[in-house]
Design an enzyme around this catalytic site. Structure first.
Site, PDB file in Angstrom:
ATOM      1  N   CYS A 108       0.875  -1.293  -0.154  1.00 60.92           N
ATOM      2  CA  CYS A 108       0.085  -0.116  -0.079  1.00 60.92           C
ATOM      3  C   CYS A 108       0.836   1.194   0.145  1.00 60.92           C
ATOM      4  O   CYS A 108       1.487   1.454  -1.076  1.00 60.92           O
ATOM      5  CB  CYS A 108      -1.055  -0.102   1.303  1.00 60.92           C
ATOM      6  SG  CYS A 108      -2.427   1.024   0.807  1.00 60.92           S
ATOM      7  N   HIS A 211      -3.418  -5.267   0.689  1.00 61.73           N
ATOM      8  CA  HIS A 211      -2.884  -5.484   2.041  1.00 61.73           C
ATOM      9  C   HIS A 211      -2.995  -7.110   2.215  1.00 61.73           C
ATOM     10  O   HIS A 211      -3.723  -7.540   2.906  1.00 61.73           O
ATOM     11  CB  HIS A 211      -3.881  -5.045   3.096  1.00 61.73           C
ATOM     12  CG  HIS A 211      -3.487  -3.508   3.118  1.00 61.73           C
ATOM     13  ND1 HIS A 211      -2.730  -2.979   4.189  1.00 61.73           N
ATOM     14  CD2 HIS A 211      -4.131  -2.447   2.571  1.00 61.73           C
ATOM     15  CE1 HIS A 211      -2.499  -1.719   3.826  1.00 61.73           C
ATOM     16  NE2 HIS A 211      -3.443  -1.453   3.139  1.00 61.73           N
ATOM     17  N   GLU A 213      -1.121  -8.915   4.233  1.00 57.14           N
ATOM     18  CA  GLU A 213      -0.963  -9.059   5.711  1.00 57.14           C
ATOM     19  C   GLU A 213      -2.281  -9.297   6.465  1.00 57.14           C
ATOM     20  O   GLU A 213      -2.323  -9.833   7.501  1.00 57.14           O
ATOM     21  CB  GLU A 213      -0.067  -8.196   6.240  1.00 57.14           C
ATOM     22  CG  GLU A 213      -0.767  -6.918   6.668  1.00 57.14           C
ATOM     23  CD  GLU A 213      -1.190  -5.881   5.647  1.00 57.14           C
ATOM     24  OE1 GLU A 213      -0.612  -6.169   4.400  1.00 57.14           O
ATOM     25  OE2 GLU A 213      -1.548  -4.568   5.944  1.00 57.14           O
TER      26      GLU A 213
END
Ligand code: MN
Length: 236
Positions: A108, A211, A213
Site C-alpha cells: 500500500c 494488504h 498481511e
C-alpha cells in the site's frame, strides 16, 4: 536453513509520540518463516546503516500519504496526513537497500514510497484523476477481498501466484502514476488503477497496493506472497 531477519517499517503518531504497526505484519512474517524486526524512524545515518546491514529483507508497511515534495509536486486538496520524517527515513533506506539487491516487499503506502524513492510518481488522490474508479477504500472486513486485479502477462507476480487474476482487499486513495525506472506494472484493477509494480531485474522488489498481511490466514495468494518474499530473503 538460517532464518532471515525481516525489517518492517513503522508508522508514527507524532502527537502521541507512538509508533504504529499492525500486528498483522509480524504474524504474517513469522508464519512464513521470517524473524520480524521492527524498524522505526532513526535519524543518524550510521544507525540507519546498521539496520540496512542487519536485515535480510525489508517490508515497507502501509500508512498515511507520502509528502508530494518528495516527487516534485505541490500538495493537492485530496492529499491526506503526511509524516515527513518517516518519508525521509524510508526513502533513504530504500535507496541504500535496492542496489544491494536485498528483497523488498512494499504494501500500500509502501508501494508508493518505493516508487517515489526510486524516481517514480503517484496520484496524490485517485478521485481527482479517475472520475469513474472503483471503490478502493472498502467498507468491509480487512481480510475480505472486494475487487479484481489482473496480472500482466510475463509478470513475476503471476509466476509467484500461478494465476492471472485474483481478488484483493483495498484501502487506498493514492496509486502509482508512473513506475520508477527499472520497474514494470505487474497488475491492474479493472478500472485501470495500477495495483502492483515489480523490478524484473532485481531478485525481489515487489509492491502491491492491497494488504496481503490482513488476509494471509484466509487467502492462499496472500500467504504465497509472504512465502515467496521470505524465500527470496534466505538467498535461495
Ligand atoms: Mn484497490
Amino acid at each position: 536453513m538460517k532464518i532471515p531477519v525481516i525489517g518492517i517499517t513503522c508508522g508514527e503518531d507524532s502527537q502521541a509520540d507512538q509508533l504504529i504497526l499492525k500486528n498483522y505484519y509480524v504474524k504474517a512474517v513469522e508464519a512464513a518463516g521470517g524473524c520480524p524486526v521492527l524498524v522505526p524512524v532513526v535519524f543518524k545515518e550510521d544507525i540507519r546503516g546498521r539496520y540496512r546491514d542487519l536485515i535480510d529483507g525489508l517490508i515497507l508497511s502501509g500508512g498515511v500519504d507520502v509528502d508530494p515534495e518528495f516527487f516534485g509536486e505541490e500538495p493537492e486538496p485530496g492529499l491526506g496526513e503526511i509524516t515527513p520524517n518517516r518519508d525521509m527515513f524510508e526513502i533513504a533506506l530504500v535507496k541504500e537497500l535496492f542496489p544491494l539487491e536485498k528483497p523488498i516487499m512494499a504494501i500500500c503506502r509502501g508501494t508508493q514510497l518505493l516508487n517515489i524513492a526510486l524516481g517514480g510518481s503517484i496520484y496524490q488522490d485517485i478521485h481527482a484523476y479517475y472520475k469513474k474508479c472503483l471503490k478502493h477504500m472498502q467498507q468491509a472486513p480487512k481480510w475480505y477481498p472486494t475487487h479484481w486485479v489482473d496480472i500482466l502477462t510475463g509478470a513475476k507476480l503471476g509466476k509467484i501466484l500461478d494465476r492471472s487474476r485474483l481478488r484483493v482487499n483495498s484501502f487506498h486513495h493514492q496509486a502509482i502514476k508512473l513506475p520508477a525506472p527499472g520497474f514494470n506494472v505487474a497488475a491492474l484493477a479493472t478500472d485501470g488503477i495500477i495495483e502492483a509494480i515489480e523490478a524484473p531485474d532485481h531478485p525481489f522488489a515487489l509492491g502491491v497496493q492491497w494488504h496481503p498481511e490482513c488476509s494471509w490466514e484466509t487467502d492462499r495468494a496472500s500467504f504465497q506472497l509472504f512465502q515467496a518474499f521470505i524465500e527470496a530473503c534466505t538467498g535461495k
